[in-house]
Design a protein around this motif. Structure first.
Motif, PDB file in Angstrom:
ATOM      1  N   VAL A   6      23.333 -43.620 -49.158  1.00  0.00           N
ATOM      2  CA  VAL A   6      24.345 -43.777 -50.215  1.00  0.00           C
ATOM      3  C   VAL A   6      25.636 -43.140 -49.713  1.00  0.00           C
ATOM      4  O   VAL A   6      25.636 -41.979 -49.287  1.00  0.00           O
ATOM      5  CB  VAL A   6      23.853 -43.071 -51.513  1.00  0.00           C
ATOM      6  CG1 VAL A   6      24.853 -43.281 -52.646  1.00  0.00           C
ATOM      7  CG2 VAL A   6      22.459 -43.568 -51.905  1.00  0.00           C
ATOM      8  N   SER A  45      29.592 -46.832 -51.826  1.00  0.00           N
ATOM      9  CA  SER A  45      28.576 -47.183 -52.842  1.00  0.00           C
ATOM     10  C   SER A  45      29.115 -46.938 -54.250  1.00  0.00           C
ATOM     11  O   SER A  45      28.768 -47.659 -55.195  1.00  0.00           O
ATOM     12  CB  SER A  45      27.300 -46.367 -52.654  1.00  0.00           C
ATOM     13  OG  SER A  45      26.866 -46.396 -51.337  1.00  0.00           O
ATOM     14  N   VAL A  53      24.329 -50.117 -51.255  1.00  0.00           N
ATOM     15  CA  VAL A  53      23.833 -49.028 -50.412  1.00  0.00           C
ATOM     16  C   VAL A  53      23.346 -49.636 -49.088  1.00  0.00           C
ATOM     17  O   VAL A  53      23.137 -50.848 -49.014  1.00  0.00           O
ATOM     18  CB  VAL A  53      22.665 -48.279 -51.090  1.00  0.00           C
ATOM     19  CG1 VAL A  53      23.119 -47.532 -52.322  1.00  0.00           C
ATOM     20  CG2 VAL A  53      21.526 -49.238 -51.433  1.00  0.00           C
ATOM     21  N   LYS A 109      22.535 -51.933 -55.357  1.00  0.00           N
ATOM     22  CA  LYS A 109      21.546 -50.929 -55.804  1.00  0.00           C
ATOM     23  C   LYS A 109      20.619 -51.488 -56.893  1.00  0.00           C
ATOM     24  O   LYS A 109      19.460 -51.104 -56.986  1.00  0.00           O
ATOM     25  CB  LYS A 109      22.228 -49.639 -56.275  1.00  0.00           C
ATOM     26  CG  LYS A 109      23.049 -49.756 -57.539  1.00  0.00           C
ATOM     27  CD  LYS A 109      23.674 -48.421 -57.908  1.00  0.00           C
ATOM     28  CE  LYS A 109      24.623 -48.525 -59.077  1.00  0.00           C
ATOM     29  NZ  LYS A 109      24.102 -49.107 -60.311  1.00  0.00           N
TER      30      LYS A 109
END
Ligand code: GAP
Length: 456
Positions: free
Chosen positions: A418, A422, A428, A443
């Motif tokens: 991460v 992000s 990610v 994500k």
């Protein structure tokens, strides 16, 4: 270091397996499973259960006691015959199994009561002292029930789980109304007072067995045996993903078969310490149920609901040592490779445990690029979501390179990194352990992405 020492050292350093009772100087040949070893073992048991029980309609599970009525072991023959031939060095007093000493000298490994002279040719492998004549040593662990210690209270810790399945055959068949052929499976701790435990977790005095008794009509044994050999090959090749060249399918010769068996295969593995047994597959005829029927006086026969024919079922028994499967999983997974470093054109050695993803202790590691609060918050929420389905490690210490190396060494198949982007785009970086390739994933898609890649 030899290959076994490398694995023992990695297991200790990374928390797979520790020497038992270590702070008290240890207890010879006992091993405790640490966090990663426990997870790996759980995953092997889960996969075994899914493959041999859950995915089939003809298997039922059970969980019997470790301490059973001693009559069970009288009927099974363990009290009389579950023994090895023990010899002792007259000089240094170390004790050995006669068959192991013979095997090491490439002599006939079976101690032959008719030809005890074989053993007199041998000397102590440690100090070359003379050996005592062999004597029979029963491997059953004895204990006492209640407050007095005498013959009437003597009991034994089970040396295998099979007994529990035979003595419950009638209860299980009647309560589940299963028709033949069907199997009863269980996984559990077993205890044997081995004369020479050793080679790490290969031979210990306390270990786990996963086994099943597959009850059949007597005339079906050959095809059923073949069916199980083919299923077990699938287990080793497809689920455990063991290199087939490392397995030896040792058909036991007729003269060496136990008196009740018409066919047995010892599945062996090429361990760094030699080709030795991994597990067995045995056709045991009706020996066990017939013996329990005789000793208990209970009728253990089965009546075919279609034909009305009444008979004692025969049995094919595949029996697996969980700890040996885990040892094999460690040897198979271990790889040393050259991996690129952050410096252009430079490489360094990486140790990577290439477990199948569903066997790996952790399936995913979440690694925030910095310890800053905003990244920790997002990373923790991703880890929390993934934990609903997988074991997830979380690590925010040291450089990202070092963290990847650590995850490689414990076999984590996927790392999620991460970073500050992000926070803006909700994506990610997912890094694959084996290819080291990286891809950006939203994500919110991670759970599905990993479900597709990991679950067996
Ligand atoms: N009911 C059949 C039976 O118990 P076994 O070959 O004596 O057969 C089954 O044991 C498996 O248990 C072995 O193939 C091996 O994988 C494992 N095993 C046996 N003794 C062991 C020990 N002392 N330490 C670790 N595993 C052992």
């Amino acid at each position: 270091m030899n290959d076994l020492e490398i694995i023992v050292s990695l297991c200790k350093r990374r928390g797979f397996i520790f020497p038992g009772s270590e702070i008290y100087g240890g207890l010879a040949n006992s091993w405790d499973y640490g966090p990663l070893g426990h997870l790996l073992k759980q995953n092997i048991k889960k996969a075994w259960w899914k493959f041999f029980v859950q995915e089939r309609g003809d298997m039922v599970p059970m969980d019997s006691t470790v301490i059973m009525n001693p009559k069970v072991w009288e009927a099974s023959g363990h009290l009389e015959n579950f023994a090895d031939q023990l010899v002792e060095c007259k000089e240094c007093h170390r004790r050995f199994r006669a068959d192991h000493l013979l095997e090491a000298k490439s002599l006939e490994p079976k101690y032959d009561k008719e030809k005890p002279s074989d053993i007199t040719e041998l000397v102590c492998p440690d100090c070359s002292g003379k050996l005592t004549p062999p004597k029979t040593f029963n491997l059953m662990f004895k204990t006492f029930l209640g407050t007095t210690e005498d013959k009437t209270t003597t009991a034994y810790l089970r040396p295998e789980t099979a007994g529990g399945m035979f003595v419950n055959f009638k209860n299980i068949q009647q309560s589940t109304r299963k028709k033949l052929p069907f199997g009863i499976a269980q996984i559990g701790k077993c205890f044997r007072n081995e004369i020479t435990p050793g080679n790490f977790i290969f031979r210990t005095r306390e270990f786990e067995i996963a086994e099943f008794e597959y009850f059949i009509k007597p005339d079906e044994w050959e095809s059923v045996f073949e069916m199980w050999v083919s299923e077990i090959k699938k287990w080793w090749h497809e689920i455990m993903q063991v290199n087939p060249d490392n397995l030896v399918w040792h058909e036991i010769e007729k003269d060496d078969l136990a008196h009740y068996s018409k066919r047995t295969i010892d599945v062996e593995y090429k361990y760094p310490f030699g080709v030795k047994e991994l597990h067995g597959i045995a056709y045991r005829t009706d020996f066990d149920l017939a013996r329990h029927q005789k000793v208990s006086g209970e009728d253990l026969s089965y009546t075919d609901p279609e034909t009305g024919e009444k008979y004692i079922p025969h049995v094919v028994e595949p029996s697996f040592g969980i700890d040996r499967m885990l040892l094999v999983a460690l040897f198979e997974a271990y790889n040393e490779e050259d991996a690129p470093t952050a410096e252009e054109g430079e490489t360094e050695k990486r140790v990577v445990m290439k477990f199948p993803a569903y066997l790996a202790p952790y399936q995913v590691a979440v690694l925030p690029l910095s310890k800053k609060e905003e990244l920790s918050e997002l990373s923790n929420s991703i880890a929390c979501e993934l934990r609903k389905e997988f074991m997830v490690d979380y690590d925010e210490t040291q450089s990202i390179g070092k963290r990847y190396r650590r995850q490689d060494e414990i076999g984590t198949p996927f790392c999620v990194t991460v970073d500050f982007d992000s926070l803006k785009d909700g994506k990610v970086t997912v890094r694959d352990r084996d290819t080291m390739k990286q891809e950006r994933i939203n994500k919110d898609d991670l759970l599905k992405y990993f479900k597709d890649k990991i679950n067996y």
